[in-house]
Structure formats: C-alpha cells, structure tokens
Design a protein around this motif. Structure first.
Motif, PDB file in Angstrom:
ATOM      1  N   THR A 143       0.839  -1.189   0.000  1.00 31.23           N
ATOM      2  CA  THR A 143       0.000   0.000   0.000  1.00 31.23           C
ATOM      3  C   THR A 143       0.883   1.252   0.000  1.00 31.23           C
ATOM      4  O   THR A 143       1.888   1.308   0.706  1.00 31.23           O
ATOM      5  CB  THR A 143      -0.914   0.027   1.225  1.00 31.23           C
ATOM      6  OG1 THR A 143      -0.128  -0.237   2.401  1.00 31.23           O
ATOM      7  CG2 THR A 143      -2.001  -1.018   1.118  1.00 31.23           C
ATOM      8  N   ALA A 144       0.504   2.240  -0.798  1.00 28.79           N
ATOM      9  CA  ALA A 144       1.247   3.497  -0.853  1.00 28.79           C
ATOM     10  C   ALA A 144       0.479   4.634  -0.188  1.00 28.79           C
ATOM     11  O   ALA A 144       0.978   5.740  -0.066  1.00 28.79           O
ATOM     12  CB  ALA A 144       1.546   3.861  -2.310  1.00 28.79           C
ATOM     13  N   ALA A 145      -0.751   4.360   0.226  1.00 27.32           N
ATOM     14  CA  ALA A 145      -1.602   5.352   0.888  1.00 27.32           C
ATOM     15  C   ALA A 145      -2.468   4.621   1.913  1.00 27.32           C
ATOM     16  O   ALA A 145      -2.614   3.391   1.834  1.00 27.32           O
ATOM     17  CB  ALA A 145      -2.482   6.067  -0.141  1.00 27.32           C
ATOM     18  N   PRO A 146      -3.023   5.344   2.898  1.00 28.70           N
ATOM     19  CA  PRO A 146      -3.825   4.674   3.940  1.00 28.70           C
ATOM     20  C   PRO A 146      -5.036   3.922   3.408  1.00 28.70           C
ATOM     21  O   PRO A 146      -5.478   2.947   4.001  1.00 28.70           O
ATOM     22  CB  PRO A 146      -4.247   5.827   4.845  1.00 28.70           C
ATOM     23  CG  PRO A 146      -3.247   6.904   4.611  1.00 28.70           C
ATOM     24  CD  PRO A 146      -2.876   6.781   3.164  1.00 28.70           C
ATOM     25  N   GLY A 147      -5.614   4.386   2.282  1.00 29.19           N
ATOM     26  CA  GLY A 147      -6.822   3.744   1.783  1.00 29.19           C
ATOM     27  C   GLY A 147      -7.981   3.957   2.735  1.00 29.19           C
ATOM     28  O   GLY A 147      -8.016   4.922   3.507  1.00 29.19           O
ATOM     29  N   THR A 148      -8.944   3.026   2.703  1.00 30.86           N
ATOM     30  CA  THR A 148     -10.094   3.105   3.592  1.00 30.86           C
ATOM     31  C   THR A 148     -10.314   1.744   4.242  1.00 30.86           C
ATOM     32  O   THR A 148      -9.644   0.762   3.902  1.00 30.86           O
ATOM     33  CB  THR A 148     -11.374   3.497   2.830  1.00 30.86           C
ATOM     34  OG1 THR A 148     -11.783   2.388   1.994  1.00 30.86           O
ATOM     35  CG2 THR A 148     -11.143   4.724   1.956  1.00 30.86           C
TER      36      THR A 148
END
Length: 222
Positions: A143-148
């Motif tokens: 993952t490169a971002a927190p996401g949901t």
C-alpha cells in the motif's frame, strides 16, 4: 411590623419534606455530571480493512467477472469462488478458483494479504496443478496510501517489476491492484479484486451475503 405569610413561611413539617428532596436532586445532579465512558479508539483504515477481511475467515463466496475487456473473453461467464481459507494475525490467504468449460477447476491462484511495518502487502501465489510454483509468482505490491476500511490499493513493487521484465511481461510494470471488502454481516456486502493499468482493467466481484461450501485446497496447498 409585617407578619409572615402563613402560606409562604416554611413550617417544620415543610422543611422535613423538602430536605430529602433537595438531597436527592443534588445527588442526581452529581450523577448526571459524571464523565461519559471513553469511546473505543477508531481503527486505522488498513487495520480495519484487515479485520474486515478476517471476519470472513473460513467462508467461501461465489462471484463473477464484471469487467468486459477482450483480453479476458475466455473467463467471461465462468463460475468463480473465493475462499478466505487461512487467517493469522499477520497474513490472510484467499484462494481464487475459476471454473473451466469442461467442468474442471483452475485452482492455481491464491491472493495473500500480509501486514507489514508500514501497511499492507498483496502478493499472488501461482502454482501448477502438481503444486510447483509458476515462473511468474509472488508478485504484487505494498500500500502506498492509507486507503479506507473497505478498499486498499497496491501499486506494483520493484521485485515484481523485475520479474515481469525478465518474463517479457513489460505491460505489467505499471500494475495497480485494488481489493475491496465489507465486514461480515454487512447488507449487500461485497468483495472485489481489480487489476488496472493504462488501457487495462480486470475486475471480479463476489457476493458476501451468501456463503457457499468451501472448495478443495488450491494447488500446492493440500
């Protein structure tokens, strides 16, 4: 000199009646002023996502391909089952079974979602029917971002890019995978797996509201 109004002046009987009421009111005010119970901390999106996937551990669900690109024409209309087969505190294994036209099943694919120090990792375990590893296997990304809590994206990592180039799969070096999942018990709950890059989209979706019997183990994991 004014005389006290017999209606307004408290009598000893009145005082005896009012004192317990005043005490009760004061006590009620103290109770009402008490601090509320602390709210449990909200899980970070990636932790909530991992727990949502783990809430389906041991269950299998039917699905179908919902994208419509010509590159995947041979998979259109085939039966599909995903099975949340193995769960630990750090890794969840989800075999992806695809039915063949002759009634047999391709059990070569397993999605692996793993906790890392910085987020989540998705890898693809590809096996042949005899259990040996495919030449292109354990590719994926972090993952490169927190996401949901319901969706996470996994851009291709350097190790996978090198593997794709070594196997003449240069179109895959910009892959981004996306996984979506609702917690068990969600109305209209859905699991989705998606591969996307420029000019390419593959997506399958599964109905999480209707579990089906668990399929056999994926190849190499019997």
């Amino acid at each position: 000199m004014n005389k006290p109004n017999p209606i307004l002046a408290p009598t000893s009987h009145t005082r005896a009646t009012l004192l317990p009421l005043l005490f009760a009111a004061t006590l009620a005010g103290c109770v009402g002023a008490a601090s509320p119970a602390p709210t449990p901390p909200t899980l970070a999106p990636q932790e909530a996502f991992f727990e949502a996937l783990a809430s389906h551990c041991g269950k299998a669900y039917e699905g179908a391909m919902v994208s419509d690109q010509a590159a995947d024409a041979d998979m259109r209309g085939r039966p599909m089952v995903m099975h949340v087969r193995e769960c630990s505190d750090t890794r969840i294994a989800v075999p992806f079974h695809v039915g063949n036209a002759d009634g047999s099943w391709d059990r070569s694919r397993t999605w692996l979602v793993t906790r890392t120090d910085t987020g989540l990792r998705l890898k693809h375990d590809h096996r042949h029917e005899d259990g040996t590893a495919d030449a292109v296997t354990f590719y994926g990304g972090d993952t490169a971002a927190p996401g949901t809590a319901q969706a996470q994206e996994f851009p291709v990592d350097g190790e996978s890019i090198a593997m794709f180039r070594a196997n003449d799969l240069t179109a895959s070096v910009t892959n981004v995978w996306r996984v979506e999942v609702d917690p068990a018990g969600t109305a209209d709950g859905r699991y989705a797996y998606q591969l996307q890059r420029e000019g390419r989209l593959f997506r399958v979706e599964f109905d999480l509201t209707r579990p089906v019997p668990a399929p056999p183990a994926p190849w190499g994991h019997e």
